[in-house]
Write a protein that holds these residues in place. Sequence first.
Motif, PDB file in Angstrom:
ATOM      1  N   MET A 110       5.060  -6.036 -24.643  1.00 17.47           N
ATOM      2  CA  MET A 110       5.397  -4.738 -24.099  1.00 17.47           C
ATOM      3  C   MET A 110       5.942  -4.931 -22.687  1.00 17.47           C
ATOM      4  N   THR A 111       7.043  -4.301 -22.377  1.00 17.21           N
ATOM      5  CA  THR A 111       7.676  -4.391 -21.076  1.00 17.21           C
ATOM      6  C   THR A 111       7.577  -3.055 -20.371  1.00 17.21           C
ATOM      7  N   ILE A 112       7.329  -3.164 -19.079  1.00 24.67           N
ATOM      8  CA  ILE A 112       7.268  -1.940 -18.265  1.00 24.67           C
ATOM      9  C   ILE A 112       8.578  -1.841 -17.507  1.00 24.67           C
ATOM     10  N   SER A 113       9.202  -0.714 -17.592  1.00 23.12           N
ATOM     11  CA  SER A 113      10.439  -0.522 -16.826  1.00 23.12           C
ATOM     12  C   SER A 113      10.244   0.633 -15.853  1.00 23.12           C
ATOM     13  N   TRP A 114      10.879   0.501 -14.735  1.00 24.01           N
ATOM     14  CA  TRP A 114      10.812   1.535 -13.708  1.00 24.01           C
ATOM     15  C   TRP A 114      12.052   2.391 -13.795  1.00 24.01           C
ATOM     16  N   ASN A 115      11.865   3.676 -13.808  1.00 22.08           N
ATOM     17  CA  ASN A 115      12.989   4.600 -13.876  1.00 22.08           C
ATOM     18  C   ASN A 115      13.554   4.939 -12.497  1.00 22.08           C
ATOM     19  N   SER A 116      12.866   4.521 -11.470  1.00 24.97           N
ATOM     20  CA  SER A 116      13.343   4.854 -10.128  1.00 24.97           C
ATOM     21  C   SER A 116      14.236   3.724  -9.598  1.00 24.97           C
ATOM     22  N   PRO A 117      15.167   4.080  -8.733  1.00 24.35           N
ATOM     23  CA  PRO A 117      16.037   3.054  -8.157  1.00 24.35           C
ATOM     24  C   PRO A 117      15.245   2.172  -7.194  1.00 24.35           C
ATOM     25  N   LYS A 118      15.823   1.044  -6.855  1.00 18.72           N
ATOM     26  CA  LYS A 118      15.170   0.150  -5.901  1.00 18.72           C
ATOM     27  C   LYS A 118      14.993   0.860  -4.563  1.00 18.72           C
ATOM     28  N   ARG A 119      13.947   0.479  -3.892  1.00 17.13           N
ATOM     29  CA  ARG A 119      13.704   1.035  -2.570  1.00 17.13           C
ATOM     30  C   ARG A 119      14.828   0.600  -1.631  1.00 17.13           C
ATOM     31  N   PRO A 120      15.381   1.510  -0.851  1.00 19.02           N
ATOM     32  CA  PRO A 120      16.491   1.126   0.030  1.00 19.02           C
ATOM     33  C   PRO A 120      16.023   0.151   1.110  1.00 19.02           C
ATOM     34  N   LYS A 121      16.917  -0.731   1.512  1.00 23.23           N
ATOM     35  CA  LYS A 121      16.614  -1.677   2.587  1.00 23.23           C
ATOM     36  C   LYS A 121      16.557  -0.925   3.913  1.00 23.23           C
ATOM     37  N   ARG A 122      15.665  -1.381   4.758  1.00 21.98           N
ATOM     38  CA  ARG A 122      15.605  -0.797   6.097  1.00 21.98           C
ATOM     39  C   ARG A 122      16.777  -1.318   6.910  1.00 21.98           C
ATOM     40  N   ASP A 123      17.378  -0.458   7.699  1.00 25.56           N
ATOM     41  CA  ASP A 123      18.480  -0.935   8.526  1.00 25.56           C
ATOM     42  C   ASP A 123      17.930  -1.632   9.776  1.00 25.56           C
ATOM     43  N   GLU A 124      18.810  -2.303  10.475  1.00 27.64           N
ATOM     44  CA  GLU A 124      18.406  -3.083  11.647  1.00 27.64           C
ATOM     45  C   GLU A 124      17.851  -2.207  12.774  1.00 27.64           C
ATOM     46  N   VAL A 125      18.392  -1.023  12.957  1.00 23.70           N
ATOM     47  CA  VAL A 125      17.901  -0.128  14.007  1.00 23.70           C
ATOM     48  C   VAL A 125      16.434   0.209  13.741  1.00 23.70           C
ATOM     49  N   THR A 126      16.110   0.482  12.496  1.00 23.39           N
ATOM     50  CA  THR A 126      14.726   0.804  12.133  1.00 23.39           C
ATOM     51  C   THR A 126      13.808  -0.389  12.371  1.00 23.39           C
ATOM     52  N   LYS A 127      14.281  -1.585  12.066  1.00 29.26           N
ATOM     53  CA  LYS A 127      13.461  -2.793  12.299  1.00 29.26           C
ATOM     54  C   LYS A 127      13.178  -2.976  13.787  1.00 29.26           C
ATOM     55  N   TRP A 128      14.226  -2.830  14.616  1.00 30.83           N
ATOM     56  CA  TRP A 128      14.031  -2.961  16.061  1.00 30.83           C
ATOM     57  C   TRP A 128      13.118  -1.854  16.577  1.00 30.83           C
ATOM     58  N   HIS A 129      13.295  -0.645  16.076  1.00 30.66           N
ATOM     59  CA  HIS A 129      12.459   0.494  16.465  1.00 30.66           C
ATOM     60  C   HIS A 129      10.992   0.208  16.160  1.00 30.66           C
ATOM     61  N   ASP A 130      10.713  -0.236  14.947  1.00 29.21           N
ATOM     62  CA  ASP A 130       9.328  -0.505  14.546  1.00 29.21           C
ATOM     63  C   ASP A 130       8.713  -1.632  15.377  1.00 29.21           C
ATOM     64  N   SER A 131       9.493  -2.667  15.628  1.00 24.46           N
ATOM     65  CA  SER A 131       9.010  -3.778  16.440  1.00 24.46           C
ATOM     66  C   SER A 131       8.687  -3.318  17.860  1.00 24.46           C
ATOM     67  N   THR A 132       9.541  -2.478  18.422  1.00 22.82           N
ATOM     68  CA  THR A 132       9.316  -1.960  19.772  1.00 22.82           C
ATOM     69  C   THR A 132       8.057  -1.108  19.823  1.00 22.82           C
ATOM     70  N   ASN A 133       7.835  -0.291  18.811  1.00 26.11           N
ATOM     71  CA  ASN A 133       6.613   0.519  18.775  1.00 26.11           C
ATOM     72  C   ASN A 133       5.364  -0.350  18.740  1.00 26.11           C
ATOM     73  N   VAL A 134       5.395  -1.445  18.004  1.00 22.74           N
ATOM     74  CA  VAL A 134       4.252  -2.361  17.952  1.00 22.74           C
ATOM     75  C   VAL A 134       3.993  -2.952  19.337  1.00 22.74           C
ATOM     76  N   ILE A 135       5.062  -3.385  20.007  1.00 24.24           N
ATOM     77  CA  ILE A 135       4.916  -3.962  21.352  1.00 24.24           C
ATOM     78  C   ILE A 135       4.346  -2.932  22.323  1.00 24.24           C
ATOM     79  N   LEU A 136       4.884  -1.712  22.285  1.00 26.87           N
ATOM     80  CA  LEU A 136       4.413  -0.677  23.214  1.00 26.87           C
ATOM     81  C   LEU A 136       2.985  -0.249  22.907  1.00 26.87           C
ATOM     82  N   ASP A 137       2.612  -0.202  21.637  1.00 27.25           N
ATOM     83  CA  ASP A 137       1.218   0.113  21.273  1.00 27.25           C
ATOM     84  C   ASP A 137       0.285  -0.979  21.791  1.00 27.25           C
ATOM     85  N   TYR A 138       0.700  -2.223  21.653  1.00 24.65           N
ATOM     86  CA  TYR A 138      -0.099  -3.351  22.142  1.00 24.65           C
ATOM     87  C   TYR A 138      -0.221  -3.296  23.662  1.00 24.65           C
ATOM     88  N   CYS A 139       0.843  -2.895  24.304  1.00 27.90           N
ATOM     89  CA  CYS A 139       0.887  -2.820  25.763  1.00 27.90           C
ATOM     90  C   CYS A 139      -0.091  -1.785  26.320  1.00 27.90           C
TER      91      CYS A 139
END
Length: 145
Positions: free
Chosen positions: A1-30
Amino acid sequence: MTISWNSPKRPKRDEVTKWHDSTNVILDYCQAYLQYGSATDYVQCSSLKDLNDALLASTHLTYDERLAGAQTCNYQAQYLNTKMQILFNRENRSDYKAWARRYAVLHEKGYGARTVAADETASTDPHLVTIDPRTFVVSRTPSFR
């Protein structure tokens, strides 16, 4: 039995979002180390967080402008965090040489600039803390006038 997903792949995060998230981690740590700095450092952290969030939501800037802004914001957050780490380690008589090297590199690349709000606060901050990026001498504004 095979399971198939009817939903599309999760979209890739863009670079701005990656930098944003990284900056938030640094500022939270700070946040935990701001007690070793001054009001100017607190304002710098807060305004970097606001700037970082604004870059993510901005619709009037091109993607490349947003990406460049997110990267600069991240490096400024790293600079602030490194400054707090140096102050924390000096206060606790721990080795801070690795932090000092990182601080000097970030300063040399021009990421030590304050935000406008932090610059305004620095002009009246009675406990302003600065670190010379060449000698790592910590200067504090005298609290008496």
